[in-house]
Write an enzyme that holds these catalytic residues in place. Structure first.
Site, PDB file in Angstrom:
ATOM      1  CG  HIS A  99      -1.756   0.932   1.376  1.00  0.00           C
ATOM      2  ND1 HIS A  99      -1.727   2.146   1.465  1.00  0.00           N
ATOM      3  CD2 HIS A  99      -3.293   0.795   0.664  1.00  0.00           C
ATOM      4  CE1 HIS A  99      -2.915   2.976   1.170  1.00  0.00           C
ATOM      5  NE2 HIS A  99      -3.933   2.138   0.927  1.00  0.00           N
ATOM      6  CD  GLU A 169      -5.551   2.070  -2.584  1.00  0.00           C
ATOM      7  OE1 GLU A 169      -6.609   2.401  -2.181  1.00  0.00           O
ATOM      8  OE2 GLU A 169      -4.797   1.707  -1.922  1.00  0.00           O
TER       9      GLU A 169
END
Length: 254
Positions: A99, A169
């Protein structure tokens, strides 16, 4: 082979165990009522995994339970870390890896992320490899180079027959309220699938689900669902309220 669809919520550093149980007591019935085609999951903090596991089992829910990170070794002198055997005690289905917050705040490198991806896959926990570009990268026109490298390096340790999910993302859209257009997202996802076909094969690339995350909300979920290469969503802030998250799930599955 048809690709599976997923809608995952990343709770980040939110919710105590009691708050997590309260959330699930409301959210699980919503999901059962909606009966979405997508597999729905949540990734709570480590300290709430036990409570979430217990609640999901108690309500006989189909919701997947995920973790937000993991160490690549099964045990050792790694203060503050959590291993895959520890996660498996709570029947964790998936784990988020790479992430942007882990990359940029905690300086995780692609080589370490690759080891985690490989370890998760070998243990039977589905790795969700997160990739994304910064605003600086986007404005310099090097988005595709960065994403290609993140995919190639991050998947370097993945066993040939193992399952993996990709989550795109864009860093500039996470928690900022800025949302990439559906056309931009589709273009990036199609590019990622092309890279996956070079890493593996055209056939395998067509089986790998690619999720989108970045200021996803109920009012834009349906638009992303129309993109042929968007196979699901990774939801941040909008996954913290059970009704709001249920609306995201429902709108993506209209």
């Amino acid at each position: 082979m048809e690709r599976k669809s997923y809608v995952f919520g990343n709770w980040k550093m939110h919710k105590t165990a009691e708050e997590a149980k309260d959330f699930l007591s409301v959210f699980c019935p919503f999901v059962k009522e909606i009966s979405p085609a997508s597999i729905v999951g949540i990734a709570p903090s480590f300290t709430t995994l036990s409570a979430c596991c217990e609640s999901i089992k108690k309500m006989d829910s189909s919701i997947w339970l995920g973790a937000q990170n993991v160490h690549q070794d099964s045990s050792g002198a790694f203060t503050g870390e959590v291993s895959l055997p520890m996660l498996q005690e709570f029947h964790v289905n998936f784990v988020l890896l790479g992430h942007s917050e882990c990359r940029h705040i905690f300086h995780e490198e692609d080589s370490t992320i690759a080891l985690k991806v490989g370890a998760a896959a070998r243990s039977g926990v589905v790795p969700v490899l997160c990739i994304g570009e910064t605003l600086e990268t986007r404005e310099s026109g090097t988005t595709k180079d960065v994403l290609s490298n993140q995919l190639i390096l991050g998947l370097a340790q993945l066993p040939e027959t193992a399952s993996v999910i990709i989550a795109y993302e864009p860093v500039w859209a996470i928690g900022t309220g800025k949302v990439a257009s559906t056309a931009d997202v589709q273009e990036v996802h199609a590019f990622c699938r092309e890279v996956l076909s070079r890493i593996f094969s055209k056939e395998k690339s067509e089986t790998i689900s690619i999720l989108y995350g970045g200021s996803v909300k109920a009012d834009n979920a349906e638009g992303f669902a129309r993109c042929p290469d968007v196979d699901g969503l990774l939801v941040g802030g909008a996954s913290l309220d059970p009704q709001v998250f249920a609306n995201v799930v429902g709108n993506f599955n209209l």
